[in-house]
Design an enzyme around this catalytic site. Structure first.
Site, PDB file in Angstrom:
ATOM      1  N   ASP A   1       0.865  -1.180   0.000  1.00  0.00           N
ATOM      2  CA  ASP A   1       0.000   0.000   0.000  1.00  0.00           C
ATOM      3  C   ASP A   1       0.909   1.241   0.000  1.00  0.00           C
ATOM      4  O   ASP A   1       1.411   1.642  -1.048  1.00  0.00           O
ATOM      5  CB  ASP A   1      -0.897  -0.123   1.238  1.00  0.00           C
ATOM      6  CG  ASP A   1      -2.009   0.894   1.304  1.00  0.00           C
ATOM      7  OD1 ASP A   1      -1.934   1.910   0.627  1.00  0.00           O
ATOM      8  OD2 ASP A   1      -2.972   0.674   2.053  1.00  0.00           O
TER       9      ASP A   1
ATOM     10  N   LYS B   1      -1.261  -1.368  -4.538  1.00  0.00           N
ATOM     11  CA  LYS B   1      -2.089  -0.158  -4.693  1.00  0.00           C
ATOM     12  C   LYS B   1      -1.143   0.988  -5.031  1.00  0.00           C
ATOM     13  O   LYS B   1      -0.738   1.747  -4.150  1.00  0.00           O
ATOM     14  CB  LYS B   1      -2.759   0.159  -3.347  1.00  0.00           C
ATOM     15  CG  LYS B   1      -4.187  -0.280  -3.192  1.00  0.00           C
ATOM     16  CD  LYS B   1      -4.731   0.300  -1.884  1.00  0.00           C
ATOM     17  CE  LYS B   1      -5.935  -0.460  -1.416  1.00  0.00           C
ATOM     18  NZ  LYS B   1      -6.393   0.014  -0.088  1.00  0.00           N
TER      19      LYS B   1
ATOM     20  N   PHE C   1     -11.051   0.058  -0.001  1.00  0.00           N
ATOM     21  CA  PHE C   1     -10.767  -0.798   1.148  1.00  0.00           C
ATOM     22  C   PHE C   1     -11.056  -2.252   0.787  1.00  0.00           C
ATOM     23  O   PHE C   1     -12.200  -2.683   0.751  1.00  0.00           O
ATOM     24  CB  PHE C   1     -11.558  -0.368   2.379  1.00  0.00           C
ATOM     25  CG  PHE C   1     -10.892  -0.885   3.620  1.00  0.00           C
ATOM     26  CD1 PHE C   1     -11.196  -2.128   4.124  1.00  0.00           C
ATOM     27  CD2 PHE C   1      -9.896  -0.138   4.219  1.00  0.00           C
ATOM     28  CE1 PHE C   1     -10.536  -2.633   5.228  1.00  0.00           C
ATOM     29  CE2 PHE C   1      -9.230  -0.629   5.336  1.00  0.00           C
ATOM     30  CZ  PHE C   1      -9.546  -1.890   5.830  1.00  0.00           C
ATOM     31  N   VAL C   2      -9.982  -2.990   0.484  1.00  0.00           N
ATOM     32  CA  VAL C   2     -10.152  -4.367   0.029  1.00  0.00           C
ATOM     33  C   VAL C   2      -9.916  -5.364   1.147  1.00  0.00           C
ATOM     34  O   VAL C   2      -9.021  -5.187   1.978  1.00  0.00           O
ATOM     35  CB  VAL C   2      -9.244  -4.700  -1.192  1.00  0.00           C
ATOM     36  CG1 VAL C   2      -9.713  -3.957  -2.419  1.00  0.00           C
ATOM     37  CG2 VAL C   2      -7.781  -4.376  -0.911  1.00  0.00           C
TER      38      VAL C   2
ATOM     39  N   ASP D   1      -7.634  -8.313   5.852  1.00  0.00           N
ATOM     40  CA  ASP D   1      -8.647  -8.153   6.900  1.00  0.00           C
ATOM     41  C   ASP D   1      -9.142  -6.719   7.033  1.00  0.00           C
ATOM     42  O   ASP D   1      -8.527  -5.773   6.541  1.00  0.00           O
ATOM     43  CB  ASP D   1      -8.074  -8.561   8.250  1.00  0.00           C
ATOM     44  CG  ASP D   1      -7.095  -7.531   8.802  1.00  0.00           C
ATOM     45  OD1 ASP D   1      -6.202  -7.093   8.041  1.00  0.00           O
ATOM     46  OD2 ASP D   1      -7.230  -7.136   9.980  1.00  0.00           O
TER      47      ASP D   1
ATOM     48  N   ARG E   1     -10.709 -12.233   6.452  1.00  0.00           N
ATOM     49  CA  ARG E   1      -9.535 -12.856   5.838  1.00  0.00           C
ATOM     50  C   ARG E   1      -9.923 -14.139   5.095  1.00  0.00           C
ATOM     51  O   ARG E   1      -9.272 -14.528   4.143  1.00  0.00           O
ATOM     52  CB  ARG E   1      -8.484 -13.217   6.893  1.00  0.00           C
ATOM     53  CG  ARG E   1      -7.864 -12.040   7.621  1.00  0.00           C
ATOM     54  CD  ARG E   1      -6.655 -12.521   8.409  1.00  0.00           C
ATOM     55  NE  ARG E   1      -6.212 -11.585   9.419  1.00  0.00           N
ATOM     56  CZ  ARG E   1      -5.330 -10.597   9.234  1.00  0.00           C
ATOM     57  NH1 ARG E   1      -4.840 -10.388   8.033  1.00  0.00           N
ATOM     58  NH2 ARG E   1      -4.969  -9.818  10.228  1.00  0.00           N
TER      59      ARG E   1
HETATM   60  C1  PRP Z   1      -0.796  -5.089   5.795  1.00  0.00           C
HETATM   61  C2  PRP Z   1      -0.239  -5.918   4.650  1.00  0.00           C
HETATM   62  C3  PRP Z   1       1.148  -5.388   4.465  1.00  0.00           C
HETATM   63  C4  PRP Z   1       1.005  -3.930   4.881  1.00  0.00           C
HETATM   64  C5  PRP Z   1       0.965  -3.081   3.645  1.00  0.00           C
HETATM   65  O1  PRP Z   1      -0.394  -5.659   6.977  1.00  0.00           O
HETATM   66  O2  PRP Z   1      -0.234  -7.282   4.962  1.00  0.00           O
HETATM   67  O3  PRP Z   1       2.083  -6.044   5.285  1.00  0.00           O
HETATM   68  O4  PRP Z   1      -0.224  -3.820   5.603  1.00  0.00           O
HETATM   69  O5  PRP Z   1       0.785  -1.732   3.969  1.00  0.00           O
HETATM   70  P1  PRP Z   1       1.857  -0.620   3.717  1.00  0.00           P
HETATM   71  O6  PRP Z   1       2.411  -0.803   2.333  1.00  0.00           O
HETATM   72  O7  PRP Z   1       1.043   0.651   3.834  1.00  0.00           O
HETATM   73  O8  PRP Z   1       2.913  -0.709   4.765  1.00  0.00           O
HETATM   74  P2  PRP Z   1      -1.027  -5.294   8.407  1.00  0.00           P
HETATM   75  O9  PRP Z   1      -0.021  -4.499   9.183  1.00  0.00           O
HETATM   76  O10 PRP Z   1      -2.378  -4.702   8.213  1.00  0.00           O
HETATM   77  O11 PRP Z   1      -1.131  -6.685   9.139  1.00  0.00           O
HETATM   78  P3  PRP Z   1      -1.793  -8.055   8.669  1.00  0.00           P
HETATM   79  O12 PRP Z   1      -0.908  -8.603   7.568  1.00  0.00           O
HETATM   80  O13 PRP Z   1      -1.735  -8.881   9.905  1.00  0.00           O
HETATM   81  O14 PRP Z   1      -3.212  -7.809   8.198  1.00  0.00           O
END
Ligand code: PRP
Length: 183
Positions: free
Chosen positions: A105, A133, A154-155, A161, A167
């Site tokens: 992201d 993204k 918001f996917v 999740d 999930r």
């Molecule tokens: C999510 C996803 C990536 C990160 C991406 O993890 O799995 O690791 O966010 O976002 P960014 O590019 O803005 O850093 P999250 O911390 O939500 O934990 P999860 O994997 O346990 O859902």
């Protein structure tokens, strides 16, 4: 109420996910055909379903290991603060490493992990992400393999999740705005 009632629309169907993950497995097999047992580093929790499917489509000897990071908490926006909550069991020194993410992201998580991994002396370091993204990127990160580019919505589903739910959905869908607006 069914979990899927909270979904506004399906962005990537189960069939499209499965077909693309099979292609990615082939790409990874070709990439590492001459390398000695690469290590796939799954960044949990989001990538656990992707990794489980991906590893079964890779036709070269490889290992998997897991890392838990956290950046979001229960919020929908990235904080930019990345923490390693659980580290790898394996040493990556001298090994061909591929980081497996569910989504990139802002790029903060990946930037942190790749910087951290490089200090451990891998023979090579690549990144595979199911989703990207690009319009949300705040730091420049190199992605070697991308499953799908997605718009800034918001996917959830297929590992992704909202507040630890959704999930398990078999597709990637857009969460209804009223779901995250009510918390
Ligand atoms: C999510 C996803 C990536 C990160 C991406 O993890 O799995 O690791 O966010 O976002 P960014 O590019 O803005 O850093 P999250 O911390 O939500 O934990 P999860 O994997 O346990 O859902």
């Amino acid at each position: 109420m069914a979990l899927s009632d909270d979904i506004d629309r399906i962005l990537i169907s189960e069939d499209d996910l499965q077909a693309r993950v099979a292609e990615l497995g082939n790409e990874i097999s070709a990439l590492y055909s001459d390398e000695d047992c690469p290590l796939l580093v799954s960044v949990l929790k989001g990538s656990f379903i992707f990794l489980a499917d991906l590893t079964r489509h890779i036709d070269v000897r490889h290992e998997v290991d897991f890392m838990v990071t956290s950046s979001y908490g229960a919020a929908t926006e990235s904080s930019g603060v990345v923490r390693i909550l659980l580290d790898l069991e394996s040493s990556v020194e001298g090994r061909h490493v591929m980081i497996v993410e569910d989504i990139v992201d802002t790029g903060y998580t990946l930037e942190y992990i790749t910087r951290n991994m490089r200090t451990r002396g891998p023979a090579s370091l690549r990144v595979c992400t199911l989703l990207s993204k690009p319009t949300r990127r705040e730091v420049d990160v190199q992605l070697d393999i991308i499953g799908f580019e997605v718009p800034d919505e918001f996917v959830v589903g297929y590992g992704l999740d909202y507040a630890e739910h959704y999930r398990n959905l078999r597709f990637v869908g857009v969460l209804k705005q009223q779901v995250y607006a009510r918390s």
